[in-house]
Enzyme design. Structure first.
Site, PDB file in Angstrom:
ATOM      1  N   LYS A  32       0.854  -1.325  -0.010  1.00 24.59           N
ATOM      2  CA  LYS A  32       0.065   0.059   0.023  1.00 24.59           C
ATOM      3  C   LYS A  32       0.794   1.328  -0.137  1.00 24.59           C
ATOM      4  O   LYS A  32       1.714   1.333   1.013  1.00 24.59           O
ATOM      5  CB  LYS A  32      -0.758   0.054   1.173  1.00 24.59           C
ATOM      6  CG  LYS A  32      -1.843   1.370   1.345  1.00 24.59           C
ATOM      7  CD  LYS A  32      -2.723   1.378   2.433  1.00 24.59           C
ATOM      8  CE  LYS A  32      -2.059   2.070   3.820  1.00 24.59           C
ATOM      9  NZ  LYS A  32      -1.828   3.381   3.712  1.00 24.59           N
ATOM     10  N   ASP A  59      -3.257   4.325  -2.194  1.00 24.78           N
ATOM     11  CA  ASP A  59      -4.408   4.462  -1.162  1.00 24.78           C
ATOM     12  C   ASP A  59      -4.303   6.006  -1.084  1.00 24.78           C
ATOM     13  O   ASP A  59      -3.728   6.691   0.025  1.00 24.78           O
ATOM     14  CB  ASP A  59      -3.929   4.015   0.167  1.00 24.78           C
ATOM     15  CG  ASP A  59      -4.737   4.345   1.472  1.00 24.78           C
ATOM     16  OD1 ASP A  59      -6.004   4.797   1.206  1.00 24.78           O
ATOM     17  OD2 ASP A  59      -4.263   4.364   2.429  1.00 24.78           O
ATOM     18  N   LEU A  60      -4.971   6.953  -1.817  1.00 23.46           N
ATOM     19  CA  LEU A  60      -5.027   8.411  -1.726  1.00 23.46           C
ATOM     20  C   LEU A  60      -6.233   8.964  -1.172  1.00 23.46           C
ATOM     21  O   LEU A  60      -6.400  10.046  -1.064  1.00 23.46           O
ATOM     22  CB  LEU A  60      -4.612   9.202  -2.984  1.00 23.46           C
ATOM     23  CG  LEU A  60      -3.118   8.688  -3.740  1.00 23.46           C
ATOM     24  CD1 LEU A  60      -3.163   9.292  -4.880  1.00 23.46           C
ATOM     25  CD2 LEU A  60      -2.205   8.966  -2.656  1.00 23.46           C
ATOM     26  N   LYS A  61      -7.141   8.165  -1.312  1.00 21.21           N
ATOM     27  CA  LYS A  61      -8.561   8.562  -0.711  1.00 21.21           C
ATOM     28  C   LYS A  61      -8.983   9.905  -1.574  1.00 21.21           C
ATOM     29  O   LYS A  61      -9.207  10.813  -0.723  1.00 21.21           O
ATOM     30  CB  LYS A  61      -8.518   8.796   1.065  1.00 21.21           C
ATOM     31  CG  LYS A  61      -8.195   7.502   1.584  1.00 21.21           C
ATOM     32  CD  LYS A  61      -8.043   7.871   2.961  1.00 21.21           C
ATOM     33  CE  LYS A  61      -7.791   6.454   3.873  1.00 21.21           C
ATOM     34  NZ  LYS A  61      -6.158   6.207   3.907  1.00 21.21           N
ATOM     35  N   ASP A  64     -13.674  15.120  -3.941  1.00 21.99           N
ATOM     36  CA  ASP A  64     -13.515  16.420  -4.657  1.00 21.99           C
ATOM     37  C   ASP A  64     -14.612  16.576  -5.377  1.00 21.99           C
ATOM     38  O   ASP A  64     -15.616  15.319  -5.410  1.00 21.99           O
ATOM     39  CB  ASP A  64     -12.311  16.751  -5.296  1.00 21.99           C
ATOM     40  CG  ASP A  64     -11.962  18.401  -5.146  1.00 21.99           C
ATOM     41  OD1 ASP A  64     -12.868  19.390  -5.333  1.00 21.99           O
ATOM     42  OD2 ASP A  64     -10.962  18.566  -4.772  1.00 21.99           O
ATOM     43  N   THR A  68     -13.084  16.871 -10.891  1.00 24.41           N
ATOM     44  CA  THR A  68     -11.804  16.955 -10.401  1.00 24.41           C
ATOM     45  C   THR A  68     -11.295  15.637 -10.191  1.00 24.41           C
ATOM     46  O   THR A  68     -10.098  15.360 -10.536  1.00 24.41           O
ATOM     47  CB  THR A  68     -11.503  18.043  -9.246  1.00 24.41           C
ATOM     48  OG1 THR A  68     -11.949  19.039  -9.663  1.00 24.41           O
ATOM     49  CG2 THR A  68     -10.474  17.892  -8.708  1.00 24.41           C
ATOM     50  N   THR A 119     -11.164   3.648  10.087  1.00 23.45           N
ATOM     51  CA  THR A 119     -11.068   2.971  11.363  1.00 23.45           C
ATOM     52  C   THR A 119     -10.690   3.462  12.505  1.00 23.45           C
ATOM     53  O   THR A 119     -10.731   2.841  13.433  1.00 23.45           O
ATOM     54  CB  THR A 119     -10.207   1.472  11.135  1.00 23.45           C
ATOM     55  OG1 THR A 119      -8.995   1.974  10.720  1.00 23.45           O
ATOM     56  CG2 THR A 119     -10.682   0.477  10.163  1.00 23.45           C
ATOM     57  N   ARG A 211       2.262  -0.963  10.785  1.00 25.30           N
ATOM     58  CA  ARG A 211       3.106  -0.958  12.072  1.00 25.30           C
ATOM     59  C   ARG A 211       3.335  -2.493  12.703  1.00 25.30           C
ATOM     60  O   ARG A 211       4.831  -2.679  12.770  1.00 25.30           O
ATOM     61  CB  ARG A 211       2.739  -0.182  13.118  1.00 25.30           C
ATOM     62  CG  ARG A 211       2.960   1.490  12.615  1.00 25.30           C
ATOM     63  CD  ARG A 211       1.909   2.324  13.394  1.00 25.30           C
ATOM     64  NE  ARG A 211       0.769   2.424  13.159  1.00 25.30           N
ATOM     65  CZ  ARG A 211      -0.140   3.186  13.814  1.00 25.30           C
ATOM     66  NH1 ARG A 211       0.356   4.216  14.601  1.00 25.30           N
ATOM     67  NH2 ARG A 211      -1.490   3.252  13.516  1.00 25.30           N
TER      68      ARG A 211
END
Length: 233
Positions: A32, A59-61, A64, A68, A119, A211
């Protein structure tokens, strides 16, 4: 349906990321690339990791106005990512526009999935800070339904909601679930979490783990443990 463990490579630079991935001598885990790494290293890091043979979840979410997001997806579509996401609360029109922008002239495209609720969001925070009075699970399922109606391939949700999403949207509608920790790991800043084995039982198709793997003393061993627990090996 394919299932896999995705490593969240939330590093601030391309050099750190590639050094981390070099520890995997024979394996090519799904990676990711989130905002921290993409903003720090730029689009070239996607190409570099792709060229090493890793599947990529970008994963840039995005969120807009529809035009765009459509234009942004058109820029991202040729980077070589296997999966891309956006925020479901950007409305169905935005998701449909994103799908159009992501699709290449030959009809091929990466998987497109929508974030339902992060989450790190609890129902209490959702009600007090976002003024959404419906139960959190209702919101997640409604966003998932909107994503399916828009033609998307799945959603990002908590493992705790994966089974409900499949019941509502079908087993072929992907559930990509962060918030996964080993039973002996710290929860950190996430609220709705579970273990890899429990995520499998609940119906997750892909789990995203950061992590507990990237900060482990032996990241390769931690990754293999995660794969074993999630895939039931």
């Amino acid at each position: 349906m394919a299932k896999d463990v995705i490593i969240a490579c939330d590093f601030p630079s391309g050099g750190e990321t590639l050094a981390f991935l070099e520890q995997f001598e024979t394996e090519r885990p799904y990676v990711k690339i989130g905002m921290e790494l993409f903003y720090g290293a730029g689009p070239d890091i996607v190409r570099a990791i792709r060229d090493r043979g890793h599947p990529i979840f970008l994963d840039l979410k995005l969120c807009d106005i529809p035009n765009t997001v459509k234009s942004a997806m058109r820029v991202l579509r040729d980077l070589g990512a296997d999966m891309v996401n956006l925020h479901a609360f950007g409305t169905r029109a935005m998701m449909e526009a994103a799908l159009e922008g992501l699709t290449r002239p030959d009809g091929t495209r990466a998987l497109l999935i929508a974030v339902t609720q992060l989450t790190s969001t609890s129902e209490e925070r959702m009600k007090k800070e976002l003024l959404i009075d419906r139960p959190l699970s209702d919101t997640v399922l409604h966003y998932a339904e909107n994503a399916k109606l828009a033609g998307l391939d799945g959603v990002v949700c908590s493992p705790l909601e994966a089974g409900l999403v499949h019941e509502r949207c079908g087993m072929d509608f992907l559930t990509v679930t962060p918030g996964v920790r080993f039973s002996d790991s710290a929860v950190g800043d996430q609220v709705r979490v579970t273990t890899p084995e429990r995520a499998r039982t609940l119906g997750s198709d892909y789990i995203v783990v950061g992590r507990p793997i990237t900060r482990a003393e032996d990241p390769v061993a931690a990754y293999r443990r995660c794969v074993n627990e999630f895939l039931g090996g």
